[in-house]
Design a protein around this motif. Structure first.
Motif, PDB file in Angstrom:
ATOM      1  N   CYS A   1     -32.906 -18.611  26.282  1.00  0.00           N
ATOM      2  CA  CYS A   1     -32.352 -18.775  24.927  1.00  0.00           C
ATOM      3  C   CYS A   1     -33.211 -18.005  23.921  1.00  0.00           C
ATOM      4  O   CYS A   1     -34.433 -18.186  23.872  1.00  0.00           O
ATOM      5  N   THR A   2     -32.571 -17.178  23.102  1.00  0.00           N
ATOM      6  CA  THR A   2     -33.315 -16.457  22.070  1.00  0.00           C
ATOM      7  C   THR A   2     -33.403 -17.258  20.780  1.00  0.00           C
ATOM      8  O   THR A   2     -34.143 -16.897  19.874  1.00  0.00           O
ATOM      9  N   GLY A   3     -32.632 -18.352  20.703  1.00  0.00           N
ATOM     10  CA  GLY A   3     -32.644 -19.165  19.490  1.00  0.00           C
ATOM     11  C   GLY A   3     -33.984 -19.830  19.238  1.00  0.00           C
ATOM     12  O   GLY A   3     -34.472 -19.875  18.100  1.00  0.00           O
ATOM     13  N   SER A   4     -34.584 -20.378  20.305  1.00  0.00           N
ATOM     14  CA  SER A   4     -35.876 -21.038  20.122  1.00  0.00           C
ATOM     15  C   SER A   4     -36.933 -20.023  19.697  1.00  0.00           C
ATOM     16  O   SER A   4     -37.851 -20.343  18.935  1.00  0.00           O
ATOM     17  N   ASN A   5     -36.810 -18.789  20.163  1.00  0.00           N
ATOM     18  CA  ASN A   5     -37.737 -17.736  19.736  1.00  0.00           C
ATOM     19  C   ASN A   5     -37.568 -17.447  18.246  1.00  0.00           C
ATOM     20  O   ASN A   5     -38.554 -17.235  17.519  1.00  0.00           O
ATOM     21  N   ILE A   6     -36.311 -17.446  17.789  1.00  0.00           N
ATOM     22  CA  ILE A   6     -36.061 -17.228  16.355  1.00  0.00           C
ATOM     23  C   ILE A   6     -36.724 -18.319  15.526  1.00  0.00           C
ATOM     24  O   ILE A   6     -37.415 -18.051  14.531  1.00  0.00           O
ATOM     25  N   LEU A   7     -36.532 -19.572  15.946  1.00  0.00           N
ATOM     26  CA  LEU A   7     -37.128 -20.686  15.195  1.00  0.00           C
ATOM     27  C   LEU A   7     -38.646 -20.583  15.175  1.00  0.00           C
ATOM     28  O   LEU A   7     -39.292 -20.796  14.142  1.00  0.00           O
TER      29      LEU A   7
ATOM     30  N   GLY B   1     -33.998 -28.361   7.537  1.00  0.00           N
ATOM     31  CA  GLY B   1     -32.725 -29.047   7.759  1.00  0.00           C
ATOM     32  C   GLY B   1     -31.975 -28.337   8.855  1.00  0.00           C
ATOM     33  O   GLY B   1     -32.032 -27.107   8.959  1.00  0.00           O
ATOM     34  N   GLY B   2     -31.291 -29.088   9.714  1.00  0.00           N
ATOM     35  CA  GLY B   2     -30.550 -28.477  10.817  1.00  0.00           C
ATOM     36  C   GLY B   2     -29.126 -28.968  10.866  1.00  0.00           C
ATOM     37  O   GLY B   2     -28.871 -30.178  10.969  1.00  0.00           O
ATOM     38  N   ALA B   3     -28.174 -28.028  10.764  1.00  0.00           N
ATOM     39  CA  ALA B   3     -26.763 -28.392  10.939  1.00  0.00           C
ATOM     40  C   ALA B   3     -26.501 -28.672  12.419  1.00  0.00           C
ATOM     41  O   ALA B   3     -27.196 -28.139  13.292  1.00  0.00           O
ATOM     42  N   THR B   4     -25.540 -29.499  12.707  1.00  0.00           N
ATOM     43  CA  THR B   4     -25.146 -29.711  14.093  1.00  0.00           C
ATOM     44  C   THR B   4     -24.908 -28.361  14.755  1.00  0.00           C
ATOM     45  O   THR B   4     -24.190 -27.528  14.238  1.00  0.00           O
ATOM     46  N   GLY B   5     -25.539 -28.162  15.887  1.00  0.00           N
ATOM     47  CA  GLY B   5     -25.431 -26.881  16.575  1.00  0.00           C
ATOM     48  C   GLY B   5     -26.455 -26.829  17.689  1.00  0.00           C
ATOM     49  O   GLY B   5     -27.228 -27.777  17.900  1.00  0.00           O
ATOM     50  N   CYS B   6     -26.514 -25.709  18.393  1.00  0.00           N
ATOM     51  CA  CYS B   6     -27.394 -25.584  19.554  1.00  0.00           C
ATOM     52  C   CYS B   6     -28.829 -25.986  19.242  1.00  0.00           C
ATOM     53  O   CYS B   6     -29.432 -26.818  19.919  1.00  0.00           O
ATOM     54  N   MET B   7     -29.399 -25.387  18.212  1.00  0.00           N
ATOM     55  CA  MET B   7     -30.815 -25.576  17.949  1.00  0.00           C
ATOM     56  C   MET B   7     -31.128 -26.973  17.432  1.00  0.00           C
ATOM     57  O   MET B   7     -32.217 -27.490  17.646  1.00  0.00           O
ATOM     58  N   GLU B   8     -30.187 -27.585  16.750  1.00  0.00           N
ATOM     59  CA  GLU B   8     -30.373 -28.965  16.304  1.00  0.00           C
ATOM     60  C   GLU B   8     -30.314 -29.900  17.504  1.00  0.00           C
ATOM     61  O   GLU B   8     -31.134 -30.809  17.650  1.00  0.00           O
ATOM     62  N   VAL B   9     -29.383 -29.658  18.396  1.00  0.00           N
ATOM     63  CA  VAL B   9     -29.195 -30.547  19.547  1.00  0.00           C
ATOM     64  C   VAL B   9     -30.381 -30.478  20.507  1.00  0.00           C
ATOM     65  O   VAL B   9     -30.891 -31.508  20.952  1.00  0.00           O
ATOM     66  N   VAL B  10     -30.844 -29.277  20.801  1.00  0.00           N
ATOM     67  CA  VAL B  10     -31.870 -29.148  21.841  1.00  0.00           C
ATOM     68  C   VAL B  10     -33.277 -29.503  21.356  1.00  0.00           C
ATOM     69  O   VAL B  10     -34.165 -29.749  22.169  1.00  0.00           O
ATOM     70  N   THR B  11     -33.497 -29.532  20.039  1.00  0.00           N
ATOM     71  CA  THR B  11     -34.850 -29.807  19.537  1.00  0.00           C
ATOM     72  C   THR B  11     -35.033 -31.227  19.031  1.00  0.00           C
ATOM     73  O   THR B  11     -36.156 -31.628  18.717  1.00  0.00           O
ATOM     74  N   THR B  12     -33.954 -31.993  18.949  1.00  0.00           N
ATOM     75  CA  THR B  12     -34.088 -33.325  18.333  1.00  0.00           C
ATOM     76  C   THR B  12     -33.297 -34.379  19.098  1.00  0.00           C
ATOM     77  O   THR B  12     -32.582 -35.175  18.503  1.00  0.00           O
ATOM     78  N   ILE B  13     -33.432 -34.404  20.402  1.00  0.00           N
ATOM     79  CA  ILE B  13     -32.734 -35.428  21.176  1.00  0.00           C
ATOM     80  C   ILE B  13     -33.470 -36.756  20.999  1.00  0.00           C
ATOM     81  O   ILE B  13     -34.604 -36.922  21.441  1.00  0.00           O
ATOM     82  N   PHE B  14     -32.822 -37.714  20.329  1.00  0.00           N
ATOM     83  CA  PHE B  14     -33.447 -38.988  19.988  1.00  0.00           C
ATOM     84  C   PHE B  14     -33.971 -39.701  21.238  1.00  0.00           C
ATOM     85  O   PHE B  14     -33.280 -39.731  22.251  1.00  0.00           O
ATOM     86  N   PRO B  15     -35.187 -40.220  21.220  1.00  0.00           N
ATOM     87  CA  PRO B  15     -36.092 -40.399  20.080  1.00  0.00           C
ATOM     88  C   PRO B  15     -37.162 -39.317  20.007  1.00  0.00           C
ATOM     89  O   PRO B  15     -38.226 -39.549  19.450  1.00  0.00           O
TER      90      PRO B  15
ATOM     91  N   GLY C   1     -28.469 -23.110  10.511  1.00  0.00           N
ATOM     92  CA  GLY C   1     -27.125 -23.388  11.004  1.00  0.00           C
ATOM     93  C   GLY C   1     -26.682 -22.291  11.945  1.00  0.00           C
ATOM     94  O   GLY C   1     -27.069 -21.128  11.789  1.00  0.00           O
ATOM     95  N   GLY C   2     -25.899 -22.637  12.947  1.00  0.00           N
ATOM     96  CA  GLY C   2     -25.308 -21.628  13.816  1.00  0.00           C
ATOM     97  C   GLY C   2     -24.139 -20.961  13.112  1.00  0.00           C
ATOM     98  O   GLY C   2     -23.807 -21.286  11.966  1.00  0.00           O
TER      99      GLY C   2
END
Length: 313
Positions: free
Chosen positions: A26-32, A46-60, A109-110
């Motif tokens: 994934c190149t997204g995590s490199n961008i972040l 702030g993260g909109a629902t999307g790939c990078m929000e989902v993969v970096t903040t899986i509760f808890p 946001g994606g």
């Protein structure tokens, strides 16, 4: 702020930890990571629902070492603009709980949450003039919900809602030009870049955070799942997209366009980039030659328009 070399940049604190759930390649995590290495710890994300929000903040759990605000698809820009307004109000009253000279506010946001669902809140935040940076990581479809086409999906690409088959050959419309839409808001800074061009990306993040007012970055994010390529080749595809003029690197400061990179070759055929990705493989079947010609025509037309705006033609 000056742009630093790669060795110096790598010594900054990594504010996106390992252990997140991003796909291999994934190149997204490199961008972040590149953005946060440049922005530093005094940043609210702030993260909109999307790939990078989902993969970096899986509760808890969270991969972020900075404050992070979850948002829905449609309201990340509004959420972060609200946080930025609260910061200014508290600072004005001398009531900031932790003294800071400056805090960066960045919304991610994606393309689905930016080109389409979140465009209204993004437009509002930019128009109101909030001192914030909005970053679109553009992987050209709704990748984390099933690879549906978005307003950023290029002409001819196969997606789950624009499939290549007997009736159609992938998406039948060209992508929306969101970067120019942001320029039309007359905000201080707008730019395009890729994670391969790390120095260009770092320079643009610094400029975007330094301006007074809103800024927008559109960053191409090759997606190994949705595009269909060897996970080792994500950065190479980001580079190729720029070399063939599909994703030119430029910035617009206070309305003034400027190219920030000129490809080494006069024009690498778009075909070289298309054939690296499964989503375009149907274009190379007999009878579809005209579709590649149409994509090349679109790329050439867009490049001519950009060169004129930059005073290069």
């Amino acid at each position: 702020m000056a742009v630093v070399n790669l060795q110096t940049l790598s010594k900054n604190e990594d504010l996106l930890t390992g252990g997140h759930r991003a796909c291999a390649g994934c190149t997204g995590s490199n961008i972040l990571r590149q953005i946060m290495l440049t922005a530093g710890r005094d940043t609210v994300v702030g993260g909109a629902t999307g790939c990078m929000e989902v993969v970096t903040t899986i509760f808890p759990y969270t991969a972020w070492k900075t404050p992070f605000i979850h948002s829905a698809f449609e309201n990340c820009a509004a959420t972060v603009s609200g946080a930025e307004t609260a910061y200014r109000a508290l600072k004005k009253r001398g009531e900031l709980p932790v003294p800071r000279e400056q805090i960066n506010f960045i919304a991610f946001g994606g393309d689905g949450g930016t080109y389409d669902i979140g465009l209204q809140s993004l437009s509002g935040a930019m128009e109101r003039g909030h001192n914030m940076l909005y970053v679109c990581y553009d992987n050209e479809a709704y990748m984390n919900t099933g690879i549906q086409r978005s307003g950023a999906t290029p002409f001819g690409a196969h997606t789950s809602t624009a499939p290549a088959g007997k009736v159609k050959q992938g998406k039948d419309r060209h992508r929306k030009d969101l970067t120019k839409i942001m320029v039309a808001h007359n905000i201080p800074y707008v730019a395009q870049t890729t994670p391969f061009h790390w120095k260009d990306l770092q320079m643009k993040v610094r400029k975007a955070l330094d301006v007074e007012g809103p800024a927008f970055l559109n960053i191409l994010m090759p997606c190994t799942v949705g595009w269909g390529f060897d996970p080792a080749l994500g950065m190479e595809l980001a580079k190729m997209a720029t070399e063939c003029n599909f994703w030119p690197l430029f910035e617009v400061e206070n309305g003034e366009y400027k190219l920030t990179y000129k490809p080494k070759a006069d024009r690498t055929p778009i075909e070289e980039w298309l054939k690296t990705q499964v989503r375009f493989k149907h274009l190379f079947k007999p009878g579809n030659e005209g579709l590649i010609v149409e994509i090349q025509r679109w790329v050439d037309d867009e490049q001519r328009k950009l060169l004129k705006l930059c005073g290069e033609a």
